[in-house]
Design a protein around this motif. Structure first.
Motif, PDB file in Angstrom:
ATOM      1  N   VAL A  74       1.033  -0.841  -0.214  1.00  0.00           N
ATOM      2  CA  VAL A  74       0.047  -0.085   0.327  1.00  0.00           C
ATOM      3  C   VAL A  74       0.883   1.248   0.161  1.00  0.00           C
ATOM      4  CG1 VAL A  74      -1.686   1.576   1.302  1.00  0.00           C
ATOM      5  CG2 VAL A  74      -2.259  -1.218   0.689  1.00  0.00           C
ATOM      6  N   ALA A  77       1.946   1.726  -3.447  1.00  0.00           N
ATOM      7  CA  ALA A  77       1.545   2.052  -4.225  1.00  0.00           C
ATOM      8  C   ALA A  77       1.015   4.104  -3.727  1.00  0.00           C
ATOM      9  CB  ALA A  77      -0.158   1.753  -4.152  1.00  0.00           C
ATOM     10  N   LEU A  78       0.920   4.640  -2.635  1.00  0.00           N
ATOM     11  CA  LEU A  78       1.158   5.437  -2.441  1.00  0.00           C
ATOM     12  C   LEU A  78       2.051   6.513  -2.674  1.00  0.00           C
ATOM     13  CD1 LEU A  78      -0.545   5.600   1.133  1.00  0.00           C
ATOM     14  CD2 LEU A  78      -1.418   6.436   0.205  1.00  0.00           C
ATOM     15  N   CYS A 111      -5.857   4.849   3.364  1.00  0.00           N
ATOM     16  CA  CYS A 111      -4.789   5.131   4.235  1.00  0.00           C
ATOM     17  C   CYS A 111      -4.494   6.387   4.844  1.00  0.00           C
ATOM     18  CB  CYS A 111      -4.061   5.238   2.857  1.00  0.00           C
ATOM     19  SG  CYS A 111      -4.296   3.102   1.767  1.00  0.00           S
ATOM     20  N   ALA A 120      -5.595   8.573   1.382  1.00  0.00           N
ATOM     21  CA  ALA A 120      -5.725   8.109  -0.349  1.00  0.00           C
ATOM     22  C   ALA A 120      -6.864   7.071   0.659  1.00  0.00           C
ATOM     23  CB  ALA A 120      -4.672   7.425  -0.908  1.00  0.00           C
ATOM     24  N   LEU A 122      -7.772   2.757  -1.062  1.00  0.00           N
ATOM     25  CA  LEU A 122      -7.307   1.906  -1.999  1.00  0.00           C
ATOM     26  C   LEU A 122      -8.539   0.841  -2.475  1.00  0.00           C
ATOM     27  CD1 LEU A 122      -4.224   0.196  -2.701  1.00  0.00           C
ATOM     28  CD2 LEU A 122      -6.285  -0.745  -2.694  1.00  0.00           C
ATOM     29  N   SER A 134      -7.085  -3.377  -8.470  1.00  0.00           N
ATOM     30  CA  SER A 134      -6.925  -2.114  -7.354  1.00  0.00           C
ATOM     31  C   SER A 134      -6.369  -0.956  -8.104  1.00  0.00           C
ATOM     32  CB  SER A 134      -6.073  -2.357  -5.952  1.00  0.00           C
ATOM     33  OG  SER A 134      -6.188  -3.174  -4.970  1.00  0.00           O
ATOM     34  N   LEU A 136      -6.367   3.105  -6.721  1.00  0.00           N
ATOM     35  CA  LEU A 136      -5.599   3.767  -5.348  1.00  0.00           C
ATOM     36  C   LEU A 136      -5.840   5.472  -5.598  1.00  0.00           C
ATOM     37  CD1 LEU A 136      -3.279   3.981  -3.194  1.00  0.00           C
ATOM     38  CD2 LEU A 136      -2.891   6.021  -4.502  1.00  0.00           C
ATOM     39  N   VAL A 250      -1.888  -2.294 -10.378  1.00  0.00           N
ATOM     40  CA  VAL A 250      -2.833  -1.338  -9.063  1.00  0.00           C
ATOM     41  C   VAL A 250      -3.327  -0.011 -10.334  1.00  0.00           C
ATOM     42  CG1 VAL A 250      -3.062   0.419  -7.106  1.00  0.00           C
ATOM     43  CG2 VAL A 250      -2.021  -1.661  -6.540  1.00  0.00           C
ATOM     44  N   ILE A 252      -2.917   4.097 -10.335  1.00  0.00           N
ATOM     45  CA  ILE A 252      -3.555   5.058  -9.658  1.00  0.00           C
ATOM     46  C   ILE A 252      -4.122   6.248 -10.415  1.00  0.00           C
ATOM     47  CG2 ILE A 252      -1.528   6.682  -8.531  1.00  0.00           C
ATOM     48  CD1 ILE A 252      -0.726   3.549  -7.752  1.00  0.00           C
TER      49      ILE A 252
END
Length: 259
Positions: A74, A77-78, A111, A120, A122, A134, A136, A250, A252
């Motif tokens: 995670v 991804a952030l 998040c 955020a 997800l 996913s 995000l 993921v 974004i």
């Protein structure tokens, strides 16, 4: 005080076009603070991590198994979304394993920054073909409800086209929880889905009561999906071709960028 909790409520799906169809069922889900999970397994007799129990949790049921811890994935991804992780809480809303089985059509990672601000969300989607993807989406501001949207990039229902957009409306978990999703095409809404639920402390007693209400949770969800699919087929809906899943696990979603 533990942030992790049990939420019980009702899920409602309504399809508007090209045929009208509606379903409603009771649901039980858990909010798990990722940092609290080991302590929960020690405190609760009916909840275990990576071993069989009445209720359980396994990291491999989420994101990409073997690609690092859920927190690490995670936070990666952030970072890709331009958000610098500072070790703040990450809380997962998902159905638990029940007697070793689980199926989550949608799981949500909330998040947070260390300050407590939600930075955020997800959204993790599983389809019934064993695939997962996913999205995000950074949170734009502190107001409620949280409103987000993105383009559909992953095949879910065999009766839904790919050229669609999701609109999310969230009341993050507190004493109550609200999740609403609107699926739209170029002319307007095609389907809406929502969960409204109430918090209970996560105790063995609450888990036992939840089991008595939902003894076969994964089978209930999968059974409902396939039964409703059969009814849609009977109403004239036909299966859309299934494209390959996205290359990246993921998507974004940033302002001005299509997922």
């Amino acid at each position: 005080m533990s942030i992790s909790a049990l939420y019980t409520g009702t899920v409602v799906h309504t399809r508007m076009r090209p045929v009208r169809h509606r379903l409603r069922y009771r649901m039980m889900t858990l909010l798990l603070d990722l940092d609290e999970i080991p302590a929960l397994a020690r405190r609760l007799r009916l909840f275990s991590v990576d071993r069989f129990n009445l209720f359980g949790f396994a990291e491999r049921d989420h994101l990409v198994p073997g690609a690092g811890s859920l927190r690490a994935q995670v936070e990666a991804a952030l970072t890709a979304a331009g958000i610098t992780p500072d070790g703040g809480p990450i809380r997962l809303l998902a159905m638990p394993r029940v007697l070793g089985s689980v199926f989550n059509p949608l799981s949500i990672f909330f998040c947070h920054a260390r300050s407590g601000a939600l930075c955020a969300v997800l959204y993790e989607v599983n389809n019934t073909f064993g695939q997962r993807h996913s999205y995000l989406i950074p949170v734009a501001g502190p107001g409620l409800p949280i409103r987000q949207e993105c383009a559909k990039g992953f095949y879910v229902s065999p009766f839904m086209d790919m050229a669609l957009r999701y609109r999310f409306r969230l009341i993050p978990p507190s004493e109550r929880l609200g999740v609403a999703i609107e699926v739209r095409d170029a002319t307007g809404p095609v389907l809406t889905a929502g969960l409204a639920a109430r918090r209970e402390p996560l105790t063995d007693g609450a888990l036992l009561r939840g089991f008595l209400r939902h003894p076969l949770l994964a089978a209930q969800v999968l059974g409902a999906i396939h039964w409703e699919a059969a009814k849609l087929w009977g109403k004239g809906m036909r299966v859309r071709p299934r494209p390959p899943p996205p290359a990246e696990p993921v998507s974004i979603v940033l302002p001005g960028r299509v997922a």
